[in-house]
Design an enzyme around this catalytic site. Sequence first.
Site, PDB file in Angstrom:
ATOM      1  N   ASP A   7      -7.802 -13.036  -3.098  1.00 25.90           N
ATOM      2  CA  ASP A   7      -8.911 -12.095  -2.903  1.00 25.90           C
ATOM      3  C   ASP A   7      -9.147 -11.197  -4.105  1.00 25.90           C
ATOM      4  O   ASP A   7     -10.001 -10.313  -4.047  1.00 25.90           O
ATOM      5  CB  ASP A   7      -8.655 -11.225  -1.657  1.00 25.90           C
ATOM      6  CG  ASP A   7      -7.453 -10.301  -1.826  1.00 25.90           C
ATOM      7  OD1 ASP A   7      -7.641  -9.071  -1.787  1.00 25.90           O
ATOM      8  OD2 ASP A   7      -6.344 -10.803  -2.009  1.00 25.90           O
ATOM      9  N   LYS A  66       2.853  -4.467  -9.943  1.00 29.76           N
ATOM     10  CA  LYS A  66       2.561  -3.086  -9.566  1.00 29.76           C
ATOM     11  C   LYS A  66       2.762  -2.073 -10.696  1.00 29.76           C
ATOM     12  O   LYS A  66       2.014  -1.096 -10.795  1.00 29.76           O
ATOM     13  CB  LYS A  66       3.366  -2.702  -8.321  1.00 29.76           C
ATOM     14  CG  LYS A  66       3.059  -3.579  -7.113  1.00 29.76           C
ATOM     15  CD  LYS A  66       1.548  -3.790  -6.921  1.00 29.76           C
ATOM     16  CE  LYS A  66       1.231  -4.802  -5.851  1.00 29.76           C
ATOM     17  NZ  LYS A  66      -0.177  -5.261  -5.891  1.00 29.76           N
ATOM     18  N   ALA A  91      -1.488  -9.989   0.464  1.00 30.31           N
ATOM     19  CA  ALA A  91      -2.306  -8.880   0.973  1.00 30.31           C
ATOM     20  C   ALA A  91      -3.786  -9.124   0.725  1.00 30.31           C
ATOM     21  O   ALA A  91      -4.211  -9.414  -0.391  1.00 30.31           O
ATOM     22  CB  ALA A  91      -1.876  -7.567   0.318  1.00 30.31           C
ATOM     23  N   ARG A 142      -0.014 -12.036 -12.829  1.00 25.51           N
ATOM     24  CA  ARG A 142      -1.400 -12.418 -13.021  1.00 25.51           C
ATOM     25  C   ARG A 142      -2.079 -11.522 -14.058  1.00 25.51           C
ATOM     26  O   ARG A 142      -1.750 -10.351 -14.133  1.00 25.51           O
ATOM     27  CB  ARG A 142      -2.153 -12.296 -11.683  1.00 25.51           C
ATOM     28  CG  ARG A 142      -1.492 -13.016 -10.535  1.00 25.51           C
ATOM     29  CD  ARG A 142      -1.945 -12.367  -9.248  1.00 25.51           C
ATOM     30  NE  ARG A 142      -1.370 -13.021  -8.091  1.00 25.51           N
ATOM     31  CZ  ARG A 142      -1.345 -12.476  -6.885  1.00 25.51           C
ATOM     32  NH1 ARG A 142      -1.837 -11.272  -6.690  1.00 25.51           N
ATOM     33  NH2 ARG A 142      -0.831 -13.118  -5.877  1.00 25.51           N
ATOM     34  N   MET A 183      -6.229  -4.497  -8.707  1.00 29.93           N
ATOM     35  CA  MET A 183      -5.458  -5.120  -7.635  1.00 29.93           C
ATOM     36  C   MET A 183      -5.166  -6.580  -7.936  1.00 29.93           C
ATOM     37  O   MET A 183      -6.036  -7.325  -8.392  1.00 29.93           O
ATOM     38  CB  MET A 183      -6.188  -4.997  -6.302  1.00 29.93           C
ATOM     39  CG  MET A 183      -5.281  -5.167  -5.099  1.00 29.93           C
ATOM     40  SD  MET A 183      -4.144  -3.762  -4.882  1.00 29.93           S
ATOM     41  CE  MET A 183      -5.221  -2.532  -4.156  1.00 29.93           C
ATOM     42  N   ALA A 203      -8.191   3.086  -7.608  1.00 36.56           N
ATOM     43  CA  ALA A 203      -6.891   2.561  -7.196  1.00 36.56           C
ATOM     44  C   ALA A 203      -6.936   1.054  -6.978  1.00 36.56           C
ATOM     45  O   ALA A 203      -5.966   0.344  -7.229  1.00 36.56           O
ATOM     46  CB  ALA A 203      -6.425   3.257  -5.916  1.00 36.56           C
ATOM     47  N   ASP A 220      -2.380 -16.157  -1.828  1.00 35.31           N
ATOM     48  CA  ASP A 220      -2.018 -14.763  -2.076  1.00 35.31           C
ATOM     49  C   ASP A 220      -1.605 -14.174  -0.728  1.00 35.31           C
ATOM     50  O   ASP A 220      -1.799 -14.802   0.324  1.00 35.31           O
ATOM     51  CB  ASP A 220      -3.233 -14.031  -2.659  1.00 35.31           C
ATOM     52  CG  ASP A 220      -2.980 -12.536  -2.837  1.00 35.31           C
ATOM     53  OD1 ASP A 220      -1.961 -12.188  -3.439  1.00 35.31           O
ATOM     54  OD2 ASP A 220      -3.806 -11.744  -2.358  1.00 35.31           O
ATOM     55  N   HIS A 279      -0.233  -2.412 -12.723  1.00 30.37           N
ATOM     56  CA  HIS A 279      -1.353  -1.842 -11.977  1.00 30.37           C
ATOM     57  C   HIS A 279      -1.420  -0.329 -12.194  1.00 30.37           C
ATOM     58  O   HIS A 279      -2.500   0.217 -12.479  1.00 30.37           O
ATOM     59  CB  HIS A 279      -1.178  -2.164 -10.484  1.00 30.37           C
ATOM     60  CG  HIS A 279      -2.331  -1.771  -9.632  1.00 30.37           C
ATOM     61  ND1 HIS A 279      -2.937  -2.642  -8.750  1.00 30.37           N
ATOM     62  CD2 HIS A 279      -3.003  -0.595  -9.498  1.00 30.37           C
ATOM     63  CE1 HIS A 279      -3.924  -2.013  -8.121  1.00 30.37           C
ATOM     64  NE2 HIS A 279      -3.974  -0.767  -8.555  1.00 30.37           N
TER      65      HIS A 279
END
Length: 275
Positions: free
Chosen positions: A187, A54, A15, A161, A50, A46, A13, A57
Site C-alpha cells: 500500500d 522506521k 500494515a 525499501r 511510510m 508522519a 506487505d 522514516h
Amino acid sequence: MTQFEHLKAVVFDWAGTVVDHGCMAPAIVFQEVFARRNVTVTVAQAREPMGMAKREHILAVSRNPEVADLWQQAHGRACTENDIDEMYADFIPLQMEVLKDHSTLIEGAVEKASECRARGLKLGSTTGYTRSLMEVVCPRAAEQGFAPDSVLCADDTPAGRPAPWLLFRTAELLDVYPMEAIVKVDDTPVGIEAGRNAGCWTVGISTTGNGVGLSRSDLNRLSSNDLHERRTEAANRLFDAGAHTVLESVADLVPYLGQVEASLAQGKSPKQMGH
C-alpha cells in the site's frame, strides 16, 4: 481449483495491506515521538515516508522542510543523528504497545491468502517493522488465520525499501525464481518501488492502506465524493511509483493474479508491462 503454472508466489506487505486498516499504528507513534520533543508533525507529514524502515522514516520526517523549521524553532538548532537515534529508541517500545490494538486483519486477507495457497502459490511477506515489532503482530495475525510462509523485516537486510533486498531474500527463502514469477502487494509507494526494483509484478492497495489512511469506521463515515477523491489520490501515488495495477483491497487480488498468469504464459514480463 485451477493451479497456477507460471506464477509462483505472492509477497504481501503487512500494515495497511493485510492488517491494521488505514495503517494507523505507525502514524500515531511517529507523531508522538516528535511531540515529545515539542515538534508538532501533521498526520500527512508522519505518513509521507511510510513503508521505509522506521529509523529511516523518522529521518525522512525530520528532513521535511516544515518539520525542520519547527525543530529549529523548538531547539535552536537542526535535528541531528543523535536526535534521530533517541526518537527511534522511543519509537520501538511505543510502537509495541500500540500494535497490540492494531493487529486486526483486513477483511478478505485470510480468504485470499488461502485461495492463493489452494492454487499452488507460496506466500511471502515483507515489512518496514523490525523483527521485535513483528513478534507482536505475527502471533495475533496467526490467531486470526493469516500465517505466510516467510516474514522478513526491515532489520533482516542491509537496506529496506525501496531497495529490492527484502524481496530477493524472500525469493531465496521461498525457493522461487525468476523474480517475474512473484507478485508484490503493497500500500506504499516505496513498497511498489521495491517490487519494481526487484523485477516483480506490483499491486498497489489504495483504500485500506496508508494513502487513504483511515480506519474502517472512519472510512464508512466519508461521503461518496470524499471517498472517491481519497482513493483516486492514493491510487495515483501508487501508479506514479510504478504499480502495474491498483486495487482497493487485498480482497480484490485473485482476479488480477489470473491476469498475471496469462501474461506470463504469453512470455510477457513485468518490465514490459505498464499499468
